[in-house]
Write a protein that holds these residues in place. Structure first.
Motif, PDB file in Angstrom:
ATOM      1  N   LEU A  87       5.442  -1.934  -0.803  1.00  0.00           N
ATOM      2  CA  LEU A  87       5.816  -0.573   0.442  1.00  0.00           C
ATOM      3  C   LEU A  87       4.585  -0.509   1.274  1.00  0.00           C
ATOM      4  CD1 LEU A  87       7.976   1.361   1.028  1.00  0.00           C
ATOM      5  CD2 LEU A  87       6.633   3.094   0.005  1.00  0.00           C
ATOM      6  N   VAL A  88       3.449  -0.167   0.540  1.00  0.00           N
ATOM      7  CA  VAL A  88       2.399  -0.091   1.566  1.00  0.00           C
ATOM      8  C   VAL A  88       2.111  -1.432   2.368  1.00  0.00           C
ATOM      9  CG1 VAL A  88      -0.193   0.660   1.716  1.00  0.00           C
ATOM     10  CG2 VAL A  88       1.486   2.071   0.120  1.00  0.00           C
ATOM     11  N   LEU A  89       1.944  -2.454   1.667  1.00  0.00           N
ATOM     12  CA  LEU A  89       1.541  -3.614   2.279  1.00  0.00           C
ATOM     13  C   LEU A  89       2.593  -3.818   3.540  1.00  0.00           C
ATOM     14  CD1 LEU A  89       0.122  -5.810  -0.532  1.00  0.00           C
ATOM     15  CD2 LEU A  89      -1.030  -4.548   1.255  1.00  0.00           C
ATOM     16  N   THR A  90       3.965  -3.612   3.248  1.00  0.00           N
ATOM     17  CA  THR A  90       5.135  -4.195   4.101  1.00  0.00           C
ATOM     18  C   THR A  90       5.604  -3.237   5.152  1.00  0.00           C
ATOM     19  OG1 THR A  90       5.736  -5.606   2.080  1.00  0.00           O
ATOM     20  CG2 THR A  90       6.998  -5.697   4.049  1.00  0.00           C
ATOM     21  N   GLY A  91       5.747  -1.948   4.720  1.00  0.00           N
ATOM     22  CA  GLY A  91       6.217  -1.275   5.438  1.00  0.00           C
ATOM     23  C   GLY A  91       7.591  -0.644   4.970  1.00  0.00           C
TER      24      GLY A  91
END
Lengths: 1154, 467
Positions: free
Chosen positions: B68-72
């Motif tokens: 989530l944090v890496l992708t959005g």
């Protein structure tokens, strides 16, 4: 760093002192040995190069000397050094060598020289945009534009206010063309058989092709061609220079011919004129003078070369301001849903084949000699009403036929116009502006479908040795029954010039990357014949070539640049007393006598280029190429210099003025040079009577139309256009078999809601799960998803061309289905006998609006669209209070009243802001003018660096457009009234988004703008939840492409490029506001009305969007807000929007009220 | 044994409630029974299985968070009209669950409800873990979670404060205060028991760790006096928080002007809902726990029944809330409100609405019946049903309100993606993992407080030794 030094230095001193006290006198031996050791390390360092060094550093670090050097704070004997700089030098050396060693391990960067302007061009101020007049073409027709250039790179297209086809506005294609320039998928190299080749290679091949005798026998044992066999296949061409070049080449090469094929051309109109007048003609209409307009399947507001100008004229005639009491009436008889039909006062959906019988019945009322055709009673009622209305407005009416209708309908329209006395008033005629209709030699037959058929026949007959395809993509879009691919494969040498390595390039020996119009010199005509010089703003990014240059390659002067060619042509025109030069016609027989020879003699006579072959290389900015830049934004553009009576024989003066203005002006009458206008000589003959009426077909009919956003497929790889919702259907990234609810119900397609067949809503946002059908026409089948559209005529299926590309690029490949696969050459626009079979499975299709949910009642109750008939408007300009039930409170709506009053009615907890001083920005959007063309969406996308997100994300309803155009339907779903409503950010004075943002990322400016601070936004999305208009857009993922180099050049440098996790929205183009304010402050004056034009307002063909300072009572926006039609969207929420709407007014014929 | 035969705590009452502790226990047996669970060397196999599965889901959570944090947050199903979905649903759901702990500990303590004693410890632990799970969502649901600290008012070089008018800021304060006070309350309550464990631990490591955590507790009268005061003060502090947290959470919705959110009934209705779901979760956890660890003596039928009664009462308040929402929608004569109610009941998400009514209103009515309240498996099932119902309530409030708001042109649909589910199930995994660790390493029932329930603890001065 300095702190560290300060902290460390006392210690150093201490250590030094310590050393001094302990150490004996420095012995030269020690010093020497140290120097030697250092030397050896240095040598080791020097011996190592590049990447190896990292490994050897460790080896080096293992040596005793190095350990000592590293471990000890100071090398031994450091204190012995007398010269303090020596130690420093050593440290520097050490540091530098280590650092350098590290650097060399990185990838070697290519040497790039950054050269500042040695002499800064006069007009160029870094950070300040320049505007150059040029022209974009669609289907060959020019639209004059002003291209915005930032330091030599074009970033935005604006309309050219002086150009007749633009009038300051543009269509979506022009707006999106800027993305086409920087499309990373554009063809980047010249290829031969798929391998990279050079331009000289091609020139050699081109020259050789003309000399080489035909080598192989034609199939079927027919006599082989003797020589030449050159065929040129182009799209529709209006460029005088190109036509001249083609003519020259055709004349000089034996057995050569020019074929034209435009998949969405206007052959029928030209042929219709031929039928009426006995010769080809070009009809020009003036909707600003028409009180009654009857469209026979003509989508004149959104299709065709004049649509922008016509939309302006049409809207002007219907603008209801300051108590105007007249308004035109538009009848549309159409076979599919179009924007023109949507804004019609009376719209009649009919099967496409019925338009002709309707036209014949209408013509009978005016004594036009045509064979009658039976029509049903319902249509009869319409015919009678329209005929009555037309007769009452003789000389101030227009009957216009659509390109999709057969020539006879056009001829009938011309005849009715003539009978009504419209010719010369609302309609005028000129010679055709398309090249190749003047009866020139070597031109294949007139109708484009026939000319490509002729080409295929000739190829099959073995008459074609070399085929040069200039633009176009016939492999993809040639009529399905011609079997063009098989024919193409038989040609010995195939050359294709195009922007992309597309379906046709794949089958051609040579592929030449085509220069974008912003990279090219060329010329073109607008719909009324006005000639524009197309000038480049940037050197070809991928060494693209223009059609001029490709054609030159076949001549004796193959290295001519298009600049030389185009300028040469116009020099000839200028020198010839403003008469377009005619190419020397060489008799075919004499050319044939030159068999085997070089066609040099003919080429020598061409003279298309100036004799001088000086190395006039194109430079990166047009300003250096002799064009005159416009330094001011288009809105402030200086008026055309009317003082220049003539050019005193100075070609350069003429040339500079043509480039500056964006079109060629004749000195004598200051008129736009163009085709001779000779309306008087066009009289309708008797040819019409002989045309038998078409047999009305039973069963289903299919309508082929160019796609509203990607046109005939040429823009398939343009993400902005793929993602722009198609007007009315709001489909994106796909085409569909569009049909009416009744037809769908009969065929068992779709789902049923409230007794009407509708599209089945998916689950993830904007997705629809629709049925698929197999469309079969003449034995050819294509599988298509079904889209049910209220208002579509029954028993008719519309398919948009241009989708289903197999080699379009990363964006366009595989989107939708290819309707060309079933498009016959005999019935290019519509055909009967369509068979539909429901196919298994479903298809996920994306629309940005869920229409089927909206029934008229709900919309009415919500008071979103205010509309009235013209009669009602005259009685009560404020609109009927029919929507009172929607009001939360019982009090009257604050329509047209002042903001202060609103505040009294809706008290707010928060203190009132005082906007009475300074600027108070506001906007009005005239729903009466909006035709739903969606140009504003693409313009906004271009201006504000809005990303494209793709079909999957659009299916999740995450579209990033800051502006949307909503379509609402009213009335019976079989033929509803349609209203368009553009919705940008409403810039509420009491903005609900602002109070809920936890980090104050959206705040109010003193001028009333609802500002968005991207850097501050953490992305809680609360603002969007609390926005009743849902105009905020969130970067759910990293939508921006930060890495593709070419797209970096595309961006507007004045607008932040947003990354993921950030909310964004319309800002009223705050960068334009600031620019104008700075300019005004510099001149110590307030910003004038009209000085700031938002991107959406600038592009709007109908001037529906008006922006300005409400505090200035003389501004247009303030004036419009005083109109009784003015209202705020969702007024009862007390958001006090700065964007307000002017209610729509329709003028239906009372006789046709149901 | 029939519970009305004896009264182990309050002999002065004429009507004897069921026992809160089964007879036959001594101070030693209570201490033994509870501390052995922690100090035993033999960890039961079911613990490993349960903890293993929970850990697996917790790992899924961490994987999801990483992705989530890496992708959005685009990996979730959130979309244009439905900007909040599973993220906020789960946040509110977990926060609601986190209510029972503090309510049981603090309010029931102040109201001198002694039956709270044997369930308060793990109810508090549950609160903490639920709040931890809840806290993940508002943080990670932001587009740029690495900047979420901007919601805190701290002096910064940007010279910008948070925007105090936003309910999200109130949320930050409410939730962080609640988490802090809950943690303190829980830990303070643990100290005497940690000392007991320190004293009884055989292994050095355990001795050291428990010793460290016990903060030098020796059980002196002075310690006890300080402890009582501190605990009471914390209870006093925590009590308003129970009400405030969910009130503030409800403001996230009530302050917005969205139909379906903008309602004055929200604060009380949310607090009642939170207590409702909190007690349901306590039941869901308590029933298997007492079964597996044989703690029927401490968590008696009286506890279960009392909790069932609280559920019934709060469930009725919630039902009243639903009724008023529908009524006000109609009574307001506001088009948008009317349509909202209509759409909830008949629109594309109607099945969720009616499931919610079934789960939260209809099925819990069974609790009127004494037979049902006495039926432990049925109570367990009902508690699960209420948990689901309360989750559905948040789904209905958030998704159905957002997906069709003012302008029909911006209406859309919402469907969670696999990442929504992995995040949700992952937090359940995290919650259960923490729960498993808790029951293994800390006394899940307050030892010293249960000792006070024994008749032996009643000295001649009743009321002085209440806690």
């Amino acid at each position: 760093m300095s702190e560290i030094v300060q902290l460390k230095s006392p210690k150093k001193n201490q250590a030094t002192i310590k050393h001094d006290t302990q150490a004996t006198q420095p012995s030269p031996q020690n010093l020497q040995s140290y120097a030697a050791r250092l030397d050896s390390i240095r040598k080791q360092l020097a011996a190592k190069k590049g990447r190896d060094y990292w490994r050897s550093l460790e080896e080096l670090a293992d040596t005793k000397e190095f350990q000592e050097l590293m471990h000890r704070e100071f090398p031994d004997n450091a204190s012995e050094w007398n010269d303090p700089t020596g130690r420093r030098k050593f440290l520097k050396l050490m540091g530098a060598s280590l650092a350098l060693a590290g650097f060399t391990a990185c990838t070697k960067q290519p040497t790039e020289y950054i050269a500042p302007y040695v002499q800064q061009p006069e007009a160029v101020v870094l950070g300040k945009a320049l505007y150059f007049a040029t022209a974009t073409t669609l289907n060959g027709y020019a639209m004059g534009v002003l291209a915005e250039s930032h330091e030599g790179r074009p970033t935005k297209i604006e309309g050219n206010p002086d150009h007749p086809a633009s009038l300051g506005a543009t269509d979506i294609f022009s707006q999106a063309s800027i993305l086409g320039l920087y499309d990373p998928d554009r063809s980047q190299t010249l290829t031969h058989l798929g391998d990279v080749a050079t331009w000289p290679d091609f020139v050699a091949a081109a020259r050789a092709s003309l000399k080489a005798p035909a080598s192989q026998a034609a199939p079927g044992g027919q006599p082989q061609s003797t020589a030449g066999g050159l065929r040129i296949l182009t799209e529709n061409i209006t460029s005088p220079t190109l036509a001249y070049q083609i003519q020259l080449l055709i004349n000089s090469v034996p057995n050569s011919k020019w074929h034209r094929y435009e998949p969405a051309g206007s052959d029928n109109a030209i042929e219709g004129a031929r039928l009426a007048f006995g010769r080809a003609a070009n009809a020009i209409y003036d909707f600003s003078k028409a009180d009654v307009v009857v469209s026979l399947d003509a989508d004149f507001l959104s299709c065709g070369p004049a649509s922008v100008a016509y939309a302006r004229q049409f809207a002007d005639r219907r603008r209801l301001e300051e108590g105007k009491t007249t308004m035109s009436r538009l009848y549309v008889i159409e076979s599919t849903v179009t924007s023109t039909g949507a804004v019609a006062d009376n719209r009649l959906p009919v099967k496409p084949s019925e338009v002709e019988s309707f036209a014949r019945a209408l013509a009978a009322n005016f004594g036009v000699g045509v064979q009658p055709s039976p029509i049903n009673d319902a249509h009869r009622r319409w015919v009678d009403a329209i005929a009555k209305d037309l007769k009452a407005h003789g000389g101030a009416s227009i009957v216009i036929a659509g390109d999709a209708q057969p020539p006879i309908v056009h001829a009938i329209a011309h005849a009715i116009n003539e009978k009504l006395g419209n010719v010369g008033k609302t309609v005028r005629f000129t010679n055709p502006i398309e090249a190749g209709f003047g009866g020139e030699a070597g031109v294949s037959s007139q109708l484009q479908a026939h000319t490509i058929q002729e080409l295929v026949n000739d190829i099959n007959a073995g008459l074609v040795d070399t085929l040069v395809i200039l633009g176009g993509n016939p492999v993809y879009n040639a009529p399905a029954d011609l079997n063009f691919i098989e024919a193409l494969k038989k040609v010995r040498l195939r050359v294709h010039l195009s922007h992309y390595q597309d379906e046709t390039s794949e089958l051609c020996h040579w592929h030449i990357p085509e220069a974008h119009y912003l990279e090219s010199w060329s010329d073109a005509r607008a719909y009324d014949g006005t000639i524009s010089i197309i000038q480049p703003l940037i050197a070809p990014i991928y060494s693209g070539k223009t059609a001029h240059e490709v054609l030159a390659a076949f001549t004796d002067q193959p290295s001519q640049t298009s600049y030389q060619i185009v300028q040469g042509y116009w020099r000839k025109y200028f020198d010839g007393g403003f008469k377009e030069p005619a190419p020397p016609s060489t008799a075919q027989s004499s050319s044939q006598a030159a068999t085997g020879q070089s066609p040099a003699s003919a080429s020598q006579t061409s003279g298309a280029a100036p004799a001088s072959q000086t190395n006039t290389s194109r430079t990166s900015t047009a300003s250096q190429s002799g064009s005159a830049p416009t330094t001011s934004p288009p809105q402030q553009k200086a008026p055309v210099d009317t003082t220049a009576k003539g050019y005193e024989g100075d070609f350069n003066k003429f040339w500079r003025k043509a480039l500056h203005d964006g079109f060629i002006t004749k000195p004598s009458d200051n008129s736009r040079a163009g085709t001779e206008q000779s309306s008087a000589s066009f009289a309708v003959g008797q040819g019409l009577a002989s045309v038998a009426s078409a047999q009305a077909s039973e069963g289903l009919e299919i309508v082929f139309r160019p796609d509203p956003t990607i046109h005939d497929g040429r823009f398939a790889n343009n993400g902005w256009l793929q993602e722009a919702p198609k007007p009315i259907t709001t489909l994106v990234w796909d085409n569909a078999a569009i049909m009416s609810p009744a037809t769908a119900a009969r065929l068992g397609l779709g789902t049923t809601s409230n007794g009407i067949a509708t599209n089945k809503l998916g689950y993830i946002g904007g997705e629809f799960v629709v049925d698929q059908v197999d469309l079969t026409l003449d034995g050819r089948t294509v599988r298509a998803p079904v889209w049910i559209q209220p208002g579509h005529p029954d028993d008719t299926v519309t398919v948009y061309l241009g989708h289903g590309r197999t080699r379009a690029g990363r964006v366009g490949t595989g989107q939708g289905f290819n309707a060309y696969a079933i498009r016959p050459s005999t019935a290019q626009w519509f055909a009967g006998g369509l068979q539909i079979a429901k196919a298994p499975g479903s298809y996920s299709i994306v629309a940005t609006q869920l229409h089927h949910l909206i029934n008229a009642e709900e919309v009415g109750v919500r008071d979103i669209i205010r509309s009235s008939t013209f009669e009602e408007y005259l009685r009560n300009p404020g609109g009927e209070e029919t929507n009172a039930g929607a009001a939360h409170e019982a009090e009257a709506k604050p329509t047209g009243k002042t903001k202060a009053l609103v505040s009294e009615q809706h008290p707010s907890l928060y203190p009132e802001d005082d906007y009475s001083q300074g600027y108070r920005w506001g906007m009005t959007i005239d729903l009466n003018a909006c035709i739903g063309c969606h140009a504003c969406i693409v313009a906004c996308q271009s201006e504000n660096n809005i990303p494209v997100i793709g079909k999957e994300q659009m299916a999740r309803r995450r579209g990033m457009h800051w502006l949307r155009v909503d379509a609402y339907f009213k009335g019976n779903p079989t033929n509803p009234e349609t209203y368009f409503q553009p919705v940008p950010c409403q810039q509420c004075e009491k903005a609900p988004c602002e109070v809920v943002c936890p980090v104050a990322a959206t705040v109010h400016s003193a001028e009333g703008l609802n500002d968005m601070v991207y850097n501050r936004c953490v992305g809680t999305r609360y603002c969007s939840n609390n926005c009743p208009y849902k105009v905020r857009r969130f970067n759910f993922l990293l939508y921006q492409d930060f890495y593709t180099a070419s797209l970096k050049m595309l961006r507007n440098p004045e607008v932040s490029v947003r990354s993921r996790g950030v909310m964004e929205k319309c800002t009223y183009c705050v960068q334009r506001i600031q620019e104008a304010k700075i300019e005004a402050e510099k001149q110590n004056r307030p910003v004038q009305d009209g000085e700031i034009v938002t991107a959406c307002a600038a592009v709007c063909p109908t001037k529906a969007v008006v922006f300005g300072n409400i505090n200035d009572p003389n501004s247009e926006v303030a004036r419009l807000k005083q109109q009784p039609r003015n209202y705020s969207l969702l007024d009862l929420l007390n958001t006090q929007p700065r964007t307000t709407y002017l209610a729509a007014v329709r003028n239906p014929n009372p006789e046709l009220q149901e | 044994m029939p519970d009305d035969l004896r009264d182990s705590t309050q002999s002065d009452l004429t009507i004897t409630p069921p026992a809160v502790i089964e007879p036959g226990h001594t101070f030693a047996s209570v201490t033994d029974k509870i501390s052995t669970i922690v100090l035993t060397r033999r960890t039961p196999m079911w613990w490993f299985i349960g903890a293993g599965i929970s850990f697996l889901f917790a790992m899924i959570l961490f994987y999801t968070i990483g992705y989530l944090v890496l992708t959005g947050i685009g990996i979730w199903g959130n979309n244009m009209p439905v900007m909040w979905a599973f993220d906020i649903i789960n946040f509110v759901w977990w926060i609601g669950i986190g209510h029972a702990g503090t309510l049981i500990s603090a309010i029931l303590l102040l109201l001198r409800q002694q039956w709270r004693t044997s369930i308060n410890r793990f109810a508090e632990a549950m609160t903490l873990f639920a709040v931890a799970c809840a806290g993940l969502f508002p943080l990670l649901h932001t587009g740029r979670p690495w900047l979420a600290y901007w919601l805190f008012p701290y002096p910064n070089t940007m010279g910008v404060w948070p925007q105090f008018r936003s309910p999200l800021i109130w949320d930050v304060f409410a939730v962080s205060t609640y988490a802090t006070v809950s943690a303190l309350f829980w830990y303070v309550g643990l100290i005497p028991d940690l000392a007991t464990l320190r004293d009884r631990a055989k292994r050095l490591g355990a001795k050291k760790i428990y010793g460290l955590l016990a903060m030098g507790w020796r059980g002196s009268a002075r310690h006890w006096a300080r402890y009582e005061v501190a605990y009471l003060l914390l209870a006093g502090l925590a009590t308003p928080l129970v009400v405030s947290v969910h009130t503030v959470v409800s403001f996230d919705f009530a302050v917005a002007q969205l139909p379906g959110w903008h309602a004055t009934i929200f604060p009380p209705y949310f607090v009642a809902g939170a207590i409702y779901s909190g007690f349901a979760m306590v039941l869901t956890l308590a029933i298997p726990l007492r079964k597996f660890y044989g703690l029927e003596d401490f968590i008696t039928m009286r506890h279960l029944k009392n909790m069932a009664k609280v559920m019934l009462a709060t469930g009725l308040i919630v039902g009243y809330g639903y009724m008023m929402e529908a009524f006000m929608g109609w009574y307001s004569a506001n088009t948008f409100e009317q349509y909202l109610v209509y759409n909830r009941m008949t629109g594309p998400y109607a099945v969720f609405y009616w499931s919610l009514i079934a789960c939260n209103i209809l099925i819990p009515q069974l609790l009127w019946s004494r037979r049902v309240r006495n039926n432990v498996p049925l109570l367990f099932v009902i508690s699960i049903v209420v948990n689901i119902g309360m989750w559905l309530e948040r789904f209905v409030i958030i998704v159905t309100s957002l997906h069709r708001d003012f302008l029909p042109s911006s209406w859309g649909m919402y469907q969670p993606t696999i990442w929504d589910w992995s995040m949700f199930l992952g937090t359940i995994g995290l919650f259960l993992s923490l729960m498993f660790l808790f029951i293994r390493f800390l006394p899940m029932i307050s030892i010293f407080e249960v000792r006070t329930l024994l008749p032996q603890s009643k000295v001649s001065e009743p009321g002085t030794n209440e806690a």
